[in-house]
Write a protein that holds these residues in place. Structure first.
Motif, PDB file in Angstrom:
ATOM      1  N   SER A   1       0.837  -1.200   0.000  1.00  0.00           N
ATOM      2  CA  SER A   1       0.000   0.000   0.000  1.00  0.00           C
ATOM      3  C   SER A   1       0.870   1.247   0.000  1.00  0.00           C
TER       4      SER A   1
ATOM      5  N   LYS B   1     -12.402   9.244  -3.859  1.00  0.00           N
ATOM      6  CA  LYS B   1     -11.436   9.753  -4.840  1.00  0.00           C
ATOM      7  C   LYS B   1     -11.565   9.049  -6.185  1.00  0.00           C
ATOM      8  N   THR B   2     -12.040   7.800  -6.170  1.00  0.00           N
ATOM      9  CA  THR B   2     -12.113   7.067  -7.433  1.00  0.00           C
ATOM     10  C   THR B   2     -13.060   7.722  -8.420  1.00  0.00           C
TER      11      THR B   2
ATOM     12  N   LEU C   1      -4.757   3.692  -3.652  1.00  0.00           N
ATOM     13  CA  LEU C   1      -5.682   3.576  -2.533  1.00  0.00           C
ATOM     14  C   LEU C   1      -4.987   2.992  -1.308  1.00  0.00           C
TER      15      LEU C   1
ATOM     16  N   VAL D   1     -13.727   0.238  -0.164  1.00  0.00           N
ATOM     17  CA  VAL D   1     -12.418   0.605   0.379  1.00  0.00           C
ATOM     18  C   VAL D   1     -12.415   0.485   1.899  1.00  0.00           C
TER      19      VAL D   1
ATOM     20  N   TYR E   1      -7.501   1.409  -9.731  1.00  0.00           N
ATOM     21  CA  TYR E   1      -6.749   2.454  -9.023  1.00  0.00           C
ATOM     22  C   TYR E   1      -6.192   1.959  -7.688  1.00  0.00           C
TER      23      TYR E   1
ATOM     24  N   GLU F   1     -11.542   7.802   1.428  1.00  0.00           N
ATOM     25  CA  GLU F   1     -10.643   7.683   0.279  1.00  0.00           C
ATOM     26  C   GLU F   1     -11.313   7.043  -0.932  1.00  0.00           C
ATOM     27  N   GLY F   2     -12.348   6.234  -0.698  1.00  0.00           N
ATOM     28  CA  GLY F   2     -13.038   5.611  -1.823  1.00  0.00           C
ATOM     29  C   GLY F   2     -13.675   6.616  -2.756  1.00  0.00           C
TER      30      GLY F   2
ATOM     31  N   TRP G   1     -10.889  -0.894  -8.567  1.00  0.00           N
ATOM     32  CA  TRP G   1      -9.609  -1.524  -8.204  1.00  0.00           C
ATOM     33  C   TRP G   1      -8.557  -1.355  -9.285  1.00  0.00           C
TER      34      TRP G   1
END
Length: 429
Positions: free
Chosen positions: A16, A232-233, A76, A131, A72, A229-230, A70
């Motif tokens: 990560s 951001k996709t 993440l 996420v 991306y 953060e999810g 995923w």
């Protein structure tokens, strides 16, 4: 004073790019663990990344990835190993060219609708839940939960069902029936609370501190930094779908304000690591709220830096967060980019839903109606440049909020089953 605690989480930092949680207010740093508030100033935490690691990601690597968020994964905090994911594989939802809508509103530049109703449970919440729960699994949690205005409840219950993990979700008792049914059907515990979303969220904040819930990941409480953060996709996808280009303007619905801040963060990261170039003059972020729950937009209009909580009303229940956790950060993003915020009343929301459906074939829930109604206001007020490329975000499916338009949407004709009746109704002219 900056906290320096040993890393105790289960996030695999060898794969990560995430390195720590950092306070948005005082910059104190913490391990990648189940923590959402700073111990030093009580500010909210977000994931901090190794920029050098992010910068190794290429367009080709992303384009060769799966047809989901995923692709991306390297950008993440969790889920780099497919075997570790708790997911419905959301993402790569349509970016719809909206020329008819643009013409009706007087826009001459390209207009697009990012339609996240195409996700597995028909809202953008599938992104954040995938996420968050992937991180929660790495952190050792064995039950999944949330406080929700509806769409998040749908998604957590569905993810838990797919993963074979128990769930318990908490909702206001006056939620739209469509969202109640589309949560209950997955078989987890569904708890209706006699109170507002803010009351529900407050209870969940108390439950997470009890021994009985120590094994439970509340996606928007104790694992909130990963959950956020999810979002951001959505920004990553828009840039990729536009041919690795950031639009000049985006219009985003606001509840907590977090979606707006994370789309802006996604654009910033893409520029910082060299995957895209910023548009000339940068991009502008616009926020959309319901008039029944508009504390962030009101703060902007009143030139305040603080958010005054409100008691939500109105039909846009998915946006009814009266005390928005990320409101001050949404204000910062809009001011920094030169955007604006507006709000729409219930009649304007209904009109926005029907306008979007009539011109693009996209049936949005009430939050989408808010966004389209605000887009109209931004054009009419001159706040939004009608010649610049614009993306508006539809975050949920209209079938979940049928009551909002049921009284005004129905048959245009009712006839007997014969040709004479059809002719008399003007159907053969």
């Amino acid at each position: 004073m900056t906290s320096t605690l040993p890393a105790v989480s289960g996030i695999d930092t060898t794969r990560s790019p995430a390195r720590a949680l950092v306070c948005r207010a005082c910059s104190a740093r913490y391990p990648l663990a189940a923590q959402h508030a700073c111990y030093e100033c009580f500010g909210p935490l977000e994931v901090d990344y190794d920029i050098a690691a992010l910068a190794t990601v290429t367009r080709e690597q992303i384009e060769a990835g799966p047809n989901s968020i995923w692709r991306y994964a390297a950008l993440l905090p969790a889920g780099q190993d497919p075997a570790t994911r708790v997911t419905l594989d959301p993402g790569l939802t349509p970016l719809v060219a909206a020329g008819n809508l643009a013409a009706e509103l007087g826009l001459t530049g390209p207009l697009w609708v990012k339609d996240d109703s195409a996700n597995p449970t028909h809202s953008f919440k599938d992104r954040v839940v995938s996420v968050a729960l992937t991180a929660a699994r790495a952190l050792g949690f064995t039950r999944y939960a949330c406080a929700s205005t509806g769409n998040l409840a749908n998604s957590v219950a569905a993810h838990a069902a797919r993963a074979g993990v128990p769930s318990v979700v908490f909702i206001p008792s006056d939620l739209e029936q469509g969202k109640v049914v589309t949560t209950a059907v997955y078989g987890g515990d569904l708890v209706a609370i006699d109170g507002s979303y803010d009351d529900v969220n407050r209870l969940c904040g108390e439950l997470v501190e009890t021994d009985e819930f120590e094994d439970t990941a509340f996606v928007n409480v104790n694992v909130r930094p990963f959950y956020a953060e999810g979002s951001k996709t959505l920004g990553y996808e828009v840039a990729e779908q536009l041919g690795w280009r950031i639009p000049a303007q985006v219009v985003i619905p606001m509840a907590s304000g977090e979606l707006l801040t994370k789309i802006d963060k996604a654009f910033t990261e893409l520029v910082e690591i060299g995957l895209v170039e910023a548009p000339a003059g940068g991009w502008k972020v616009f926020g959309a709220q319901s008039a029944g729950c508009n504390p962030i937009a009101t703060a902007l209009h009143d030139e305040r830096d603080t958010i005054v909580p409100v008691k939500p009303t109105g039909i846009a229940k998915s946006l009814n967060i009266g005390d928005p956790a990320a409101g001050v950060y949404a204000l910062e993003a809009v001011r920094r980019t030169g955007g604006w915020m507006e709000y729409a009343d219930d009649d304007e929301i209904r009109a926005g839903i029907r306008l979007l459906a009539r011109t693009t074939g996209v049936f949005a829930e009430t939050a989408g109606g808010v966004t389209v109604a605000v887009l109209r206001k931004l054009v009419e007020s001159g706040r939004l440049d009608p010649t610049a490329e614009t993306v508006v975000f539809n975050t949920g499916e209209g079938l979940k909020t049928l009551d909002a338009v049921a009284a005004t949407a129905g048959p245009t004709h009712r006839i007997k089953p014969n040709l004479r009746a059809a002719r008399d109704a003007g159907l053969l002219s």
